[in-house]
Design a protein around this motif. Structure first.
Motif, short mmCIF file in Angstrom:
data_model
loop_
_atom_site.label_atom_id
_atom_site.label_comp_id
_atom_site.label_asym_id
_atom_site.label_seq_id
_atom_site.Cartn_x
_atom_site.Cartn_y
_atom_site.Cartn_z
N LEU A 89 7.53 24.52 18.94
CA LEU A 89 6.89 25.54 19.76
C LEU A 89 7.83 26.73 19.86
N VAL A 90 7.35 27.90 19.45
CA VAL A 90 8.13 29.14 19.50
C VAL A 90 7.45 30.09 20.48
N THR A 91 8.22 30.61 21.42
CA THR A 91 7.68 31.50 22.45
C THR A 91 8.55 32.72 22.59
N GLY A 92 7.91 33.87 22.73
CA GLY A 92 8.63 35.10 22.99
C GLY A 92 7.79 36.01 23.87
N THR A 93 8.42 36.99 24.49
CA THR A 93 7.70 37.96 25.31
C THR A 93 8.18 39.36 24.96
N GLN A 94 7.30 40.32 25.19
CA GLN A 94 7.70 41.71 25.03
C GLN A 94 6.87 42.56 25.97
N ASP A 95 7.44 43.68 26.37
CA ASP A 95 6.75 44.62 27.24
C ASP A 95 5.97 45.61 26.38
#
Length: 197
Positions: free
Chosen positions: A107-113
């Motif tokens: 599971l790969v998770t990332g966030t960005q604005d």
């Protein structure tokens, strides 16, 4: 010990404890799908799977589901929401792709604005089966790929936020082992909101 029992009861010891101290929760973050289950076969859809209370509005758990779809090996998708009053906490794998923990997954998770304007938060996720024994799996009924946790950072009655699949950077896809897209239809999101208790 028998002679001491009346004294213990009178002093409150051993009697189950006193009442709660400190502030009680006054609000709870919740999720409503755009339309209720059953969901369209082959389409990704979001559904509330649970909640947890706290004095600051608690958390809500949102499952990313797929219904009645064959030959699933993994999925990747972006979700967007308004972070003004809501915070993304984490993502955890559902029981489906791992076969309740018996098959390795990644599971790969990332966030960005994104923005401004308007200000939005993007959650980028990918989950796939791994290892030499990994094969396709078919979803019978509604199955959960990933569970997302969101928490409230605003009071009850704060403006709600849509939580939707986004195709701006990459289209949401559920794929088979050979890369064939097996998802179909329009992915279904919903709304996060903070309600009074």
């Amino acid at each position: 010990m028998t002679a001491l029992l009346p004294l213990l009861l009178a002093s409150g010891c051993g009697g189950g404890g006193g009442g709660h101290s400190g502030p009680r929760p006054t609000s709870q973050i919740l999720f409503d799908p755009a339309s209720p289950p059953p969901f369209t076969p082959g389409a990704l859809a979001l559904v509330q799977t649970g909640t947890a209370q706290s004095v600051s509005g608690g958390s809500v758990f949102v499952g990313v589901t797929i219904t009645d779809t064959v030959n699933i090996f993994g999925a990747d998708f972006d979700l967007v929401f308004d972070p003004t009053y809501i915070t993304f906490v984490k993502a955890t794998q559902g029981a489906f792709l791992s076969a309740s923990g018996t098959v390795p997954t990644q599971l790969v998770t990332g966030t960005q604005d994104d923005g401004p304007p308007p200000d939005t938060k993007r959650v980028v996720l990918g989950i796939f089966r791994t290892g030499p024994a990994a094969t396709n799996r078919s979803a019978v009924g509604q199955q959960t790929l990933v569970v997302l946790e969101f928490k409230a950072n605003g009071p009850a009655g704060s403006p709600p936020s849509a939580l939707v699949f986004d195709s701006g950077l990459t289209a949401p896809e559920v794929i088979s082992m050979d890369g064939t897209v097996v998802s179909s239809g329009t992915p279904q999101g919903g709304t996060l909101h903070i309600d009074p208790l």
